[in-house]
Design a protein around this motif. Sequence first.
Motif, mmCIF file in Angstrom:
data_model
loop_
_atom_site.group_PDB
_atom_site.id
_atom_site.type_symbol
_atom_site.label_atom_id
_atom_site.label_comp_id
_atom_site.label_asym_id
_atom_site.label_seq_id
_atom_site.Cartn_x
_atom_site.Cartn_y
_atom_site.Cartn_z
ATOM 1 N N MET A 9 -29.193 -11.188 -22.956
ATOM 2 C CA MET A 9 -29.239 -11.174 -24.202
ATOM 3 C C MET A 9 -31.167 -12.403 -24.524
ATOM 4 N N LYS A 13 -33.737 -6.231 -26.186
ATOM 5 C CA LYS A 13 -32.859 -4.102 -26.052
ATOM 6 C C LYS A 13 -32.563 -3.298 -27.499
ATOM 7 N N THR A 31 -22.949 -1.140 -27.784
ATOM 8 C CA THR A 31 -22.004 -1.625 -27.921
ATOM 9 C C THR A 31 -21.397 -3.108 -28.558
ATOM 10 N N GLY A 32 -22.624 -4.140 -28.647
ATOM 11 C CA GLY A 32 -22.399 -5.340 -29.337
ATOM 12 C C GLY A 32 -22.223 -4.718 -30.638
ATOM 13 N N PHE A 35 -18.691 -3.792 -30.851
ATOM 14 C CA PHE A 35 -17.382 -4.840 -30.750
ATOM 15 C C PHE A 35 -17.832 -5.548 -31.965
ATOM 16 N N ARG A 36 -18.753 -6.447 -32.340
ATOM 17 C CA ARG A 36 -18.514 -6.710 -33.927
ATOM 18 C C ARG A 36 -18.056 -6.077 -34.744
ATOM 19 N N LEU A 57 -17.574 -13.790 -22.575
ATOM 20 C CA LEU A 57 -17.015 -12.968 -21.218
ATOM 21 C C LEU A 57 -17.002 -11.716 -21.988
ATOM 22 N N VAL A 59 -16.051 -8.327 -23.233
ATOM 23 C CA VAL A 59 -14.233 -6.783 -23.058
ATOM 24 C C VAL A 59 -13.766 -6.595 -22.214
ATOM 25 N N THR A 64 -13.511 -0.998 -23.308
ATOM 26 C CA THR A 64 -14.366 -1.210 -23.669
ATOM 27 C C THR A 64 -14.560 0.792 -23.321
ATOM 28 N N GLY A 85 -26.667 -2.510 -24.078
ATOM 29 C CA GLY A 85 -24.462 -3.320 -23.764
ATOM 30 C C GLY A 85 -24.360 -2.643 -23.173
ATOM 31 N N ARG A 88 -22.856 -2.389 -18.445
ATOM 32 C CA ARG A 88 -22.276 -4.022 -18.687
ATOM 33 C C ARG A 88 -21.615 -4.809 -17.325
ATOM 34 N N GLN A 92 -18.050 -0.144 -14.742
ATOM 35 C CA GLN A 92 -19.051 0.912 -16.314
ATOM 36 C C GLN A 92 -19.277 1.448 -15.479
ATOM 37 N N ARG A 120 -31.797 -17.287 -32.985
ATOM 38 C CA ARG A 120 -30.598 -16.423 -33.748
ATOM 39 C C ARG A 120 -29.553 -16.144 -35.075
ATOM 40 N N ARG A 122 -26.084 -16.259 -34.174
ATOM 41 C CA ARG A 122 -25.142 -15.098 -34.442
ATOM 42 C C ARG A 122 -24.128 -16.301 -34.161
ATOM 43 N N ARG A 133 -22.789 -16.428 -21.377
ATOM 44 C CA ARG A 133 -23.119 -14.948 -21.261
ATOM 45 C C ARG A 133 -24.292 -14.785 -20.173
HETATM 46 P P1 ADP Z 1 -25.894 -9.968 -26.109
HETATM 47 O O1 ADP Z 1 -27.061 -8.922 -25.386
HETATM 48 O O2 ADP Z 1 -27.195 -11.139 -26.835
HETATM 49 O O3 ADP Z 1 -24.892 -10.996 -24.967
HETATM 50 P P2 ADP Z 1 -24.222 -7.929 -27.126
HETATM 51 O O4 ADP Z 1 -24.420 -7.695 -28.758
HETATM 52 O O5 ADP Z 1 -25.110 -7.156 -26.338
HETATM 53 O O6 ADP Z 1 -25.011 -9.238 -27.636
HETATM 54 O O7 ADP Z 1 -22.734 -7.887 -26.896
HETATM 55 C C1 ADP Z 1 -22.414 -9.285 -27.551
HETATM 56 C C2 ADP Z 1 -20.838 -9.298 -27.122
HETATM 57 O O8 ADP Z 1 -20.098 -7.840 -27.346
HETATM 58 C C3 ADP Z 1 -20.670 -9.352 -25.227
HETATM 59 O O9 ADP Z 1 -21.059 -10.894 -25.062
HETATM 60 C C4 ADP Z 1 -19.353 -9.004 -24.545
HETATM 61 O O10 ADP Z 1 -18.690 -9.800 -24.882
HETATM 62 C C5 ADP Z 1 -19.113 -8.141 -25.861
HETATM 63 N N1 ADP Z 1 -19.804 -6.473 -24.640
HETATM 64 C C6 ADP Z 1 -21.033 -5.613 -25.608
HETATM 65 N N2 ADP Z 1 -21.421 -4.972 -24.972
HETATM 66 C C7 ADP Z 1 -20.022 -4.346 -23.591
HETATM 67 C C8 ADP Z 1 -19.595 -3.752 -22.781
HETATM 68 N N3 ADP Z 1 -20.631 -2.558 -22.193
HETATM 69 N N4 ADP Z 1 -19.035 -4.320 -22.098
HETATM 70 C C9 ADP Z 1 -17.974 -5.935 -22.253
HETATM 71 N N5 ADP Z 1 -18.341 -6.369 -23.240
HETATM 72 C C10 ADP Z 1 -19.702 -5.955 -24.396
#
Ligand code: ADP
Length: 179
Positions: A9, A13, A31-32, A35-36, A57, A59, A64, A85, A88, A92, A120, A122, A133
């Motif tokens: 993180m 990226k 993917t982050g 998911f957000r 943690l 997802v 995913t 993302g 991970r 996967q 940051r 967030r 993380r």
């Molecule tokens: P960072 O790189 O700062 O950790 P991301 O935006 O990539 O932030 O991801 C934020 C959150 O989204 C992760 O902590 C995780 O919970 C979830 N996440 C993102 N991508 C995946 C993935 N491919 N598989 C599982 N969880 C994911």
Amino acid sequence: MNIVILGPMGCGKSTQARLLSAVLGIPAISTGDIFRSLEHGNSLMARRIRDKIMRGLLVTDEDTFAVLSVEFRKPSYQKGVILDGFPRNIYQAQHSPIRFDYAVQLSVSDKISIERLLLRRREDDTPEIVHKRLEIYHRETEPILKMYEVAGILKVINGEQPVPKIFSDIKVALGLTVA
Ligand code: ADP
């Protein structure tokens, strides 16, 4: 062309994914971000996603893949994609519906990663969640790098440089420009 950008993180990226997307004319997916955008819903899946994100943690692989299989059906990804993302973890990576031409690793120390994240602000960037993380990155995500190295597609880039220098290093590594 399919490219995955990997790194802890705060390594930059998503910034580099956006820059590459503009130069190559292929979409970037985070993917982050996906998911957000989903975590605020009321469905069981939205609640599961939020719970994972707020504990630092991953997802679940099941959620995913469910989310990504819908995303990848979009026609905009036919020409290729830049992924930030995903994958991970090893599961996967082994079950990725996308075959990557390049894996770009942005390497930054834990110290820099933590410093950048705490700036940051967030919602999931509290010291406790950030440390979790990072631990998960080392344990679950880093082993993927070895897979891509063995496959001969890994490009390691120093992520502790200014954004334009990182970007030009990536372009050289991908053969998009000469050094
Ligand atoms: P960072 O790189 O700062 O950790 P991301 O935006 O990539 O932030 O991801 C934020 C959150 O989204 C992760 O902590 C995780 O919970 C979830 N996440 C993102 N991508 C995946 C993935 N491919 N598989 C599982 N969880 C994911």
